[in-house]
Write a protein that holds these residues in place. Sequence first.
Motif, short mmCIF file in Angstrom:
data_model
loop_
_atom_site.label_atom_id
_atom_site.label_comp_id
_atom_site.label_asym_id
_atom_site.label_seq_id
_atom_site.Cartn_x
_atom_site.Cartn_y
_atom_site.Cartn_z
N LYS A 284 -0.90 2.58 18.88
CA LYS A 284 -0.65 1.35 18.12
C LYS A 284 -1.88 0.92 17.33
O LYS A 284 -1.78 0.54 16.16
N MET B 114 2.39 6.87 7.19
CA MET B 114 3.47 7.42 8.00
C MET B 114 4.84 7.07 7.41
O MET B 114 5.80 7.85 7.55
N THR B 115 4.96 5.93 6.76
CA THR B 115 6.21 5.60 6.07
C THR B 115 6.51 6.64 5.00
O THR B 115 7.66 7.09 4.84
N THR C 138 -3.20 1.99 5.03
CA THR C 138 -3.17 2.05 6.48
C THR C 138 -2.39 3.29 6.92
O THR C 138 -1.55 3.82 6.18
N LEU D 131 -2.60 2.74 13.94
CA LEU D 131 -1.77 2.47 12.77
C LEU D 131 -2.44 1.54 11.78
O LEU D 131 -2.12 1.55 10.59
N ALA D 132 -3.39 0.73 12.24
CA ALA D 132 -4.08 -0.20 11.33
C ALA D 132 -5.29 0.45 10.65
O ALA D 132 -5.88 -0.15 9.75
N GLU E 117 -0.13 3.32 9.00
CA GLU E 117 1.30 2.96 9.07
C GLU E 117 1.97 3.17 7.72
O GLU E 117 3.09 3.68 7.64
N GLN E 118 1.29 2.78 6.62
CA GLN E 118 1.84 3.02 5.29
C GLN E 118 1.97 4.51 5.02
O GLN E 118 2.96 4.97 4.43
N GLU F 20 6.81 11.69 16.93
CA GLU F 20 5.58 10.98 16.61
C GLU F 20 4.92 10.51 17.89
O GLU F 20 5.62 10.07 18.82
N LEU G 176 1.94 8.06 18.07
CA LEU G 176 0.98 7.26 17.31
C LEU G 176 0.48 6.10 18.16
O LEU G 176 1.27 5.25 18.59
#
Length: 359
Positions: free
Chosen positions: A250, A224-225, A219, A253-254, A221-222, A246, A248
Amino acid sequence: MQAPLSNRRGALLYVVAWVCLGMALGAVCAALAPARLINGLLFALPTTPVYGIAAGFSTYYLCRANPLGTRPAPLLIVMLAAAAIVAGFMWLAVLLGWNELCRGLGVPWAGITVRTELSALLFALGVLLYGLLAAINYLAIEAGRARSAERRALEARVAAQEAELRMLRTQIDPHFLFNSLNSISALTSQDPPAAREMTLQLASFCRHSLGLADQDRVTLEQEMTLVRHFLAIEKVRFGARLVTEEALEKGALACLVPPMIIQPLVENAVKHGIGQLPEGGLLLVAAWREGSGAGMRLRIAVSNAVDTEGQGGGAGGIGLANVRQRLACAYPNAATLAWKREDGTFSVEIALPAQTRES
């Protein structure tokens, strides 16, 4: 190709076809005998499906045992012709025997008079039907071979694509580690606490990247981590010179992306852009979706400040080329990468299908 009658639907359709043929043949026999329609149907209908099943199995195994190209064509034709003639005689014998059995019942609706012309017609029809079944079986066998060859070619292309993706992905780690270790080496004598902090951040980055290495998609989100771990490492080196933001969406992110697809762009932005500015600058990572339904696209943009009088600013190194090749492999003809430089800012934008684990 599967054997005849190997599934219920195929068996039902096959038997229905031969029953219809038997009804048509019964009407023809009644007209040629001449006899009543019920006599013709009783003569032809019971035996025609039986012949169809027997001839179907015979031609299937004969064609499977003698594929095209394994024997000389004249020999194959002679063999099939002999089998068709034998099958025609056998069907005629069964028809005549069944007819005599029906006539022995002594009822007016059973049995017909089989003349020479009708016998010749039945024999010729049996030979032709056998030959037609053989031709259908050969076509099915060759179609199956073509599908198998196409499937093997597709599997080979997929395997080659996966190998290329693995190669491109492994290009990133040594490149980044080389730069990070050089920075740690430089900080060791100048700022030991910062070197220790950078080492810890690098360990976190490597731990997280190893968790994503075996996945084809992660994802956003992962991803971006992982990017945040990288920027934490770079902030130890650049301090207040490196400012990050950032933007992003919402829902974005998925969405799924290839792992480590943004990190090379961020690395380029730091190394070739902000790293060349004495006063530093802003690095922005943005992601949003556009469109709707199956045509929805995910857009990811990485922009950074650059020297207004210099060249490049983020287009150097292997980062952009690596990302472009990975996108081409992961999304053939469905993903794009573009970059531009204007007003003291260098930006790279990726556009790819907006896919999620649910979709």
